[in-house]
Design an enzyme around this catalytic site. Sequence first.
Site, PDB file in Angstrom:
ATOM      1  N   SER A   1      -5.131   3.357  -0.091  1.00 48.78           N
ATOM      2  CA  SER A   1      -5.047   4.828  -0.023  1.00 48.78           C
ATOM      3  C   SER A   1      -3.945   5.290   0.939  1.00 48.78           C
ATOM      4  O   SER A   1      -3.205   6.236   0.630  1.00 48.78           O
ATOM      5  CB  SER A   1      -6.394   5.435   0.372  1.00 48.78           C
ATOM      6  OG  SER A   1      -6.897   4.855   1.555  1.00 48.78           O
TER       7      SER A   1
ATOM      8  N   HIS B   1     -11.509  -0.985  -3.271  1.00 44.29           N
ATOM      9  CA  HIS B   1     -11.204  -0.194  -2.057  1.00 44.29           C
ATOM     10  C   HIS B   1     -12.395   0.748  -1.804  1.00 44.29           C
ATOM     11  O   HIS B   1     -13.527   0.302  -1.675  1.00 44.29           O
ATOM     12  CB  HIS B   1      -9.860   0.521  -2.280  1.00 44.29           C
ATOM     13  CG  HIS B   1      -9.294   1.214  -1.083  1.00 44.29           C
ATOM     14  ND1 HIS B   1      -9.653   0.937   0.205  1.00 44.29           N
ATOM     15  CD2 HIS B   1      -8.350   2.213  -0.982  1.00 44.29           C
ATOM     16  CE1 HIS B   1      -8.976   1.704   1.047  1.00 44.29           C
ATOM     17  NE2 HIS B   1      -8.181   2.505   0.350  1.00 44.29           N
TER      18      HIS B   1
ATOM     19  N   HIS C   1     -12.334  -8.805   3.125  1.00 42.08           N
ATOM     20  CA  HIS C   1     -11.284  -7.845   3.501  1.00 42.08           C
ATOM     21  C   HIS C   1      -9.928  -8.526   3.416  1.00 42.08           C
ATOM     22  O   HIS C   1      -9.816  -9.724   3.676  1.00 42.08           O
ATOM     23  CB  HIS C   1     -11.505  -7.305   4.926  1.00 42.08           C
ATOM     24  CG  HIS C   1     -10.772  -6.028   5.168  1.00 42.08           C
ATOM     25  ND1 HIS C   1      -9.480  -6.000   5.621  1.00 42.08           N
ATOM     26  CD2 HIS C   1     -11.142  -4.740   4.976  1.00 42.08           C
ATOM     27  CE1 HIS C   1      -9.083  -4.742   5.712  1.00 42.08           C
ATOM     28  NE2 HIS C   1     -10.070  -3.958   5.325  1.00 42.08           N
TER      29      HIS C   1
ATOM     30  N   ARG D   1     -16.392  -0.990  12.023  1.00 41.19           N
ATOM     31  CA  ARG D   1     -16.925   0.228  11.397  1.00 41.19           C
ATOM     32  C   ARG D   1     -18.328  -0.057  10.838  1.00 41.19           C
ATOM     33  O   ARG D   1     -19.186   0.822  10.810  1.00 41.19           O
ATOM     34  CB  ARG D   1     -15.975   0.719  10.295  1.00 41.19           C
ATOM     35  CG  ARG D   1     -14.578   1.055  10.811  1.00 41.19           C
ATOM     36  CD  ARG D   1     -13.609   1.333   9.683  1.00 41.19           C
ATOM     37  NE  ARG D   1     -13.432   0.181   8.802  1.00 41.19           N
ATOM     38  CZ  ARG D   1     -12.739   0.195   7.664  1.00 41.19           C
ATOM     39  NH1 ARG D   1     -12.145   1.297   7.263  1.00 41.19           N
ATOM     40  NH2 ARG D   1     -12.625  -0.893   6.926  1.00 41.19           N
TER      41      ARG D   1
ATOM     42  N   ASP E   1     -17.911  -0.544   3.991  1.00 42.98           N
ATOM     43  CA  ASP E   1     -18.686  -0.042   2.858  1.00 42.98           C
ATOM     44  C   ASP E   1     -20.065  -0.696   2.728  1.00 42.98           C
ATOM     45  O   ASP E   1     -20.920  -0.205   1.998  1.00 42.98           O
ATOM     46  CB  ASP E   1     -17.900  -0.252   1.557  1.00 42.98           C
ATOM     47  CG  ASP E   1     -16.555   0.458   1.610  1.00 42.98           C
ATOM     48  OD1 ASP E   1     -16.528   1.629   2.001  1.00 42.98           O
ATOM     49  OD2 ASP E   1     -15.533  -0.163   1.274  1.00 42.98           O
TER      50      ASP E   1
HETATM   51  N1  CMX Z   1     -17.408 -11.501  -3.337  1.00 44.53           N
HETATM   52  C1  CMX Z   1     -16.996 -12.465  -4.183  1.00 44.53           C
HETATM   53  N2  CMX Z   1     -15.753 -12.981  -4.189  1.00 44.53           N
HETATM   54  C2  CMX Z   1     -14.907 -12.522  -3.261  1.00 44.53           C
HETATM   55  C3  CMX Z   1     -15.274 -11.550  -2.326  1.00 44.53           C
HETATM   56  C4  CMX Z   1     -16.577 -11.021  -2.394  1.00 44.53           C
HETATM   57  N3  CMX Z   1     -16.993 -10.071  -1.585  1.00 44.53           N
HETATM   58  N4  CMX Z   1     -14.208 -11.300  -1.523  1.00 44.53           N
HETATM   59  C5  CMX Z   1     -13.214 -12.082  -1.946  1.00 44.53           C
HETATM   60  N5  CMX Z   1     -13.615 -12.825  -3.016  1.00 44.53           N
HETATM   61  C6  CMX Z   1     -12.838 -13.760  -3.811  1.00 44.53           C
HETATM   62  C7  CMX Z   1     -11.637 -13.046  -4.400  1.00 44.53           C
HETATM   63  O1  CMX Z   1     -12.000 -12.316  -5.553  1.00 44.53           O
HETATM   64  C8  CMX Z   1     -10.704 -14.197  -4.661  1.00 44.53           C
HETATM   65  O2  CMX Z   1     -11.168 -14.868  -5.812  1.00 44.53           O
HETATM   66  P1  CMX Z   1     -10.159 -15.553  -6.868  1.00 44.53           P
HETATM   67  O3  CMX Z   1      -9.338 -16.525  -6.064  1.00 44.53           O
HETATM   68  O4  CMX Z   1     -11.066 -16.173  -7.852  1.00 44.53           O
HETATM   69  O5  CMX Z   1      -9.329 -14.447  -7.428  1.00 44.53           O
HETATM   70  C9  CMX Z   1     -10.961 -15.108  -3.452  1.00 44.53           C
HETATM   71  O6  CMX Z   1     -12.274 -14.757  -2.978  1.00 44.53           O
HETATM   72  C10 CMX Z   1      -9.982 -14.952  -2.319  1.00 44.53           C
HETATM   73  O7  CMX Z   1      -9.953 -13.587  -1.939  1.00 44.53           O
HETATM   74  P2  CMX Z   1      -9.548 -13.178  -0.446  1.00 44.53           P
HETATM   75  O8  CMX Z   1      -8.154 -13.641  -0.209  1.00 44.53           O
HETATM   76  O9  CMX Z   1     -10.590 -13.597   0.505  1.00 44.53           O
HETATM   77  O10 CMX Z   1      -9.630 -11.569  -0.512  1.00 44.53           O
HETATM   78  P3  CMX Z   1      -8.521 -10.533  -0.971  1.00 44.53           P
HETATM   79  O11 CMX Z   1      -7.664 -10.215   0.195  1.00 44.53           O
HETATM   80  O12 CMX Z   1      -7.838 -10.968  -2.213  1.00 44.53           O
HETATM   81  O13 CMX Z   1      -9.423  -9.274  -1.372  1.00 44.53           O
HETATM   82  C11 CMX Z   1     -11.129  -7.651  -1.127  1.00 44.53           C
HETATM   83  C12 CMX Z   1     -10.021  -8.442  -0.407  1.00 44.53           C
HETATM   84  C13 CMX Z   1     -11.654  -6.591  -0.167  1.00 44.53           C
HETATM   85  C14 CMX Z   1     -10.517  -6.942  -2.346  1.00 44.53           C
HETATM   86  C15 CMX Z   1     -12.253  -8.644  -1.543  1.00 44.53           C
HETATM   87  O14 CMX Z   1     -12.794  -9.248  -0.409  1.00 44.53           O
HETATM   88  C16 CMX Z   1     -13.343  -7.984  -2.365  1.00 44.53           C
HETATM   89  O15 CMX Z   1     -13.192  -7.890  -3.590  1.00 44.53           O
HETATM   90  N6  CMX Z   1     -14.472  -7.541  -1.727  1.00 44.53           N
HETATM   91  C17 CMX Z   1     -15.521  -6.825  -2.408  1.00 44.53           C
HETATM   92  C18 CMX Z   1     -15.122  -5.374  -2.660  1.00 44.53           C
HETATM   93  C19 CMX Z   1     -15.113  -4.584  -1.374  1.00 44.53           C
HETATM   94  O16 CMX Z   1     -16.055  -4.618  -0.585  1.00 44.53           O
HETATM   95  N7  CMX Z   1     -14.051  -3.797  -1.167  1.00 44.53           N
HETATM   96  C20 CMX Z   1     -13.968  -2.852  -0.015  1.00 44.53           C
HETATM   97  C21 CMX Z   1     -12.947  -3.278   1.036  1.00 44.53           C
HETATM   98  C22 CMX Z   1     -12.887  -2.267   2.155  1.00 44.53           C
HETATM   99  C23 CMX Z   1     -12.289  -0.966   1.699  1.00 44.53           C
HETATM  100  O17 CMX Z   1     -11.112  -0.940   1.293  1.00 44.53           O
HETATM  101  O18 CMX Z   1     -13.001   0.058   1.668  1.00 44.53           O
END
Ligand code: CMX
Length: 440
Positions: free
Chosen positions: A241, A271, A318, A327, A373
């Site tokens: 954002s 996000h 994250h 937070r 979140d």
């Molecule tokens: N549950 C399951 N799998 C997860 C995960 C979770 N909470 N977090 C990361 N992973 C997976 C990724 O999907 C990725 O899988 P692939 O290799 O199969 O594609 C792997 O673990 C590595 O990911 P990462 O490098 O640890 O995380 P990223 O930096 O790529 O992504 C985020 C970060 C936030 C998108 C991810 O942790 C996620 O999807 N979390 C759940 C959604 C969430 O809570 N988002 C809110 C974030 C805060 C905000 O912006 O408000």
Amino acid sequence: MEKLKNLFKAKADKSAAEIKDMLKEHGTKKIGEVQLAQIYQGMRGITGMVYETSLLDSAEGIRFRGFSIPELQEKLPRAKGSTEPLPEGLFYLMLTGELPTEADVQELTADWQKRAKVPSHVFKSIDALPMEAHPMTQFVVGIMAMQTESIFAKKYAEGVNKKDYWSFMYEDSMNLIARLPEVAAYVYRRKYHGGKTIPSNPSLDWGANFAQMLGYKEHGFTELMRLYLTIHADHEGGNVSAHTTHLVGSALSDAYLSFAAGMNGLAGPLHGLANQEVIKWIFEMQKSIGAEVPSKEQIEAYVKKTLTDGKVVPGYGHAVLRKTDPRFTAQQVFAQKHMPNDPVVKTVWAIFETVPPILQSLGKIKNPWPNVDAHSGALLNHYGMKEYEYYTVLFGVSRVLGVLAGSIWSRGLGFPLERPKSVTTENVKAWLKGEDTIWE
Ligand code: CMX
């Protein structure tokens, strides 16, 4: 509120002069190197922009102009009878780098109250949408409809000097921040309360007024809003954002256009939409297990099913953080004080004890800890706000403070159009064979 505007201008001019000198002397210094994997994997870890209002440390979490969340709770001015900081104070801090006095915050509240009138066509634009439209869609349509009021857009069309752009970005940002709670509350009351809106109360602070326009009178909810609107405001510049607002703003799109773009990014489930996904996931888990507070074993089985189904566990992980999000902790502390026996809150805490080791055991997740979140929905739910599709709008009302303070700074420092280089995989393959230099 000319005082704040003048203070900002003095700070921005000083900073712009320092940056000019710094770049003259050190502009060619390297601050890192980019690996091939990084350009395919979301540019993680590439330092690629300057964003003045806050800084994220992967181990410690967010600091706003050097202050952690507990420090803000201690040092920012509060409303009478309140133990939570006023979000107005955080905006002042992000914009000027200085902690405001109580009088500074009162002036800012009064200034936003003066600017708060939302034109009627904004509500008509929202009304043109079907009721089923997601609250974030209705919210963004409301923001876009307010763009008719952009002072920057009018002045630009008249042919204003670029030295003055910052001033119109400031005015647009202050107007947009002042009007946003009423637009957000309108979406809520329209969708969930038969369109019975509650008028703005100009004697209240920004967060308390928003709480009452939503229809929540309980003191605890007002306190929650003040905390919520403070801690969600900013998370340095690279998150979707903030980065989107910054990028779109770099094309000299006005505050309304760039903030609406940022909100479309916030509406993504990886996000800001994760806050609705968390509570939806918890409700589904409670239903499928048939228990108000599932046991750790039951949660463990449900988490494993979520992962086997190829879904993410919402609220965990994250892109930058590598520890529990402060937070999350701030909200946990709030819950311990106000609602320690709430079953959804207790479930959130049980999930916190269960999920990290499971995610860790997968071996690929860089951060198994909860983010902001993971907790927020349980607090809202406690006060009766069960309409979880609305939660991301609340995030957006807070995020406006950080991203528009950031936009005023970008304009104040005269940042240019943002335009990183991209390549194709064909280029990359040729480069690997030594046949193409692409970026060298
Ligand atoms: N549950 C399951 N799998 C997860 C995960 C979770 N909470 N977090 C990361 N992973 C997976 C990724 O999907 C990725 O899988 P692939 O290799 O199969 O594609 C792997 O673990 C590595 O990911 P990462 O490098 O640890 O995380 P990223 O930096 O790529 O992504 C985020 C970060 C936030 C998108 C991810 O942790 C996620 O999807 N979390 C759940 C959604 C969430 O809570 N988002 C809110 C974030 C805060 C905000 O912006 O408000």
